[in-house]
Design an enzyme around this catalytic site. Structure first.
Site, PDB file in Angstrom:
ATOM      1  N   TYR A  28       0.868  -1.181   0.000  1.00 50.20           N
ATOM      2  CA  TYR A  28       0.000   0.000   0.000  1.00 50.20           C
ATOM      3  C   TYR A  28       0.906   1.234   0.000  1.00 50.20           C
ATOM      4  O   TYR A  28       1.396   1.652   1.040  1.00 50.20           O
ATOM      5  CB  TYR A  28      -0.896  -0.058   1.233  1.00 50.20           C
ATOM      6  CG  TYR A  28      -1.946   1.012   1.385  1.00 50.20           C
ATOM      7  CD1 TYR A  28      -2.051   2.092   0.507  1.00 50.20           C
ATOM      8  CD2 TYR A  28      -2.856   0.943   2.435  1.00 50.20           C
ATOM      9  CE1 TYR A  28      -3.024   3.057   0.675  1.00 50.20           C
ATOM     10  CE2 TYR A  28      -3.835   1.912   2.609  1.00 50.20           C
ATOM     11  CZ  TYR A  28      -3.903   2.961   1.729  1.00 50.20           C
ATOM     12  OH  TYR A  28      -4.864   3.935   1.902  1.00 50.20           O
ATOM     13  N   LYS A  71      -0.958  -1.052  -4.287  1.00 51.55           N
ATOM     14  CA  LYS A  71      -2.023  -0.051  -4.316  1.00 51.55           C
ATOM     15  C   LYS A  71      -1.328   1.303  -4.332  1.00 51.55           C
ATOM     16  O   LYS A  71      -0.722   1.723  -3.343  1.00 51.55           O
ATOM     17  CB  LYS A  71      -2.927  -0.180  -3.086  1.00 51.55           C
ATOM     18  CG  LYS A  71      -3.968   0.931  -2.990  1.00 51.55           C
ATOM     19  CD  LYS A  71      -4.786   0.842  -1.702  1.00 51.55           C
ATOM     20  CE  LYS A  71      -5.714   2.061  -1.597  1.00 51.55           C
ATOM     21  NZ  LYS A  71      -6.513   2.051  -0.358  1.00 51.55           N
TER      22      LYS A  71
END
Length: 307
Positions: free
Chosen positions: A137, A165
């Site tokens: 992330y 992400k």
């Protein structure tokens, strides 16, 4: 063989609390049912929208188990198992794998701002402890760890991560990763401000606020771009989504006052879906002056707003 990562729209599910700040997991099944009925291709419990920083390890395990039970195998589950320490991250990641999660979403260690090389070792150790894929992330403002494209590609080549992400305001960062790995690394648009461009570059999916608040509308945009290749239709959808995105990230983009993205998210979900409660302080419920405008935006997206 590791489980495959998802393609499409992923909704970050919320964690419900009561007015005393205690977990109210009885609200979670209806929320998960609504998200899936809206067309989400995957769910991600205990991401930023799951308010993981306000909970201790054991409560986070309870939330994930409840989300997995509510999902009941219908869509892939990307479990947020981030923690500052490598030890706690591994503990949460092992638990998520045992509980049945399909993959893990892990933000770099935060607050102490480790160097990129130290944070890379963090991911390597997690990957050694589990067999399901890890989605890195990438969220520089909230972690102070900025992995370059080369850092991320190296972690992918070492099989420490399977996806990323990209919560980065530069669409070219998504493009760089896709081009550097030939699309083998799963790259997800992680910030709504770059979702349109990221999907046009070929991102494998979208995990952010819009998919979590209005999954049906997010699915329409994903389908128009990624499946149908219909840019005129996609532009028309984004014209309706853009105002909601801008008000949602008004304080984030201004680096000051405005609507807080999570206050907006919980308000929207309460306006059009099953109740999910309010954010945990210090994040406060959305100010009333924003609600009327948001209601109009939701109606424009064909959602029925509760009185």
């Amino acid at each position: 063989m590791p489980k495959p990562l998802f393609r499409g729209v992923c909704a970050s599910t919320i964690t419900p609390f009561n007015s005393r700040g205690e977990l109210d997991l009885a609200l979670l099944p209806a929320h998960v049912d609504w998200i899936i009925s809206e067309g989400a291709n995957a769910i991600s419990p205990l991401g930023s929208s799951g308010e993981f920083p306000v909970m201790e390890v054991e409560d986070r395990k309870r939330v994930l188990e409840a989300a997995l039970e509510a999902n009941n195998g219908r869509v892939p589950v990307v479990a947020g198992t981030h923690a500052y320490s490598t030890q706690h991250t591994i503990e949460l990641s092992k638990h998520a794998e045992r509980a049945g999660a399909d993959s893990l979403l892990i933000v770099p260690p935060y607050y102490m701002a480790p160097t990129p090389s130290q944070a890379m070792t963090h991911y390597r150790r997690i990957a050694e402890a589990v067999s399901i894929p890890v989605v890195l992330y990438h969220n520089v403002p909230l972690t102070c760890v900025d992995f370059t494209t080369d850092h991320i590609v190296k972690l992918f080549e070492e099989k420490a991560i399977g996806g990323v992400k990209m919560s980065n305001p530069e669409p070219d960062r998504i493009c760089q990763l896709l081009q550097a790995t030939g699309g083998d690394l799963f790259v997800y648009a992680g910030l709504d401000t770059v979702a349109f461009e990221g999907l046009c570059h070929g991102a494998h999916g979208w995990i952010s606020g819009i998919p979590s608040m209005v999954p049906r509308a997010a699915q329409q945009l994903y389908t128009a771009i990624a499946i149908d290749g219909d840019l005129p239709a996609a532009r028309a959808i984004w014209k309706k989504l853009g105002p909601l995105m801008r008000i949602q990230f008004s304080s984030y983009l201004s680096k000051g006052e405005g609507a807080h993205w999570f206050s907006v998210m919980k308000a929207v979900l309460n306006m059009i879906g099953p109740p999910v409660g309010d954010p945990q302080p210090p994040i406060l419920p959305l100010q009333e002056n924003y609600r009327k405008d948001i209601g109009k935006m939701l109606a424009e997206l064909d959602y029925r707003v509760k009185s």
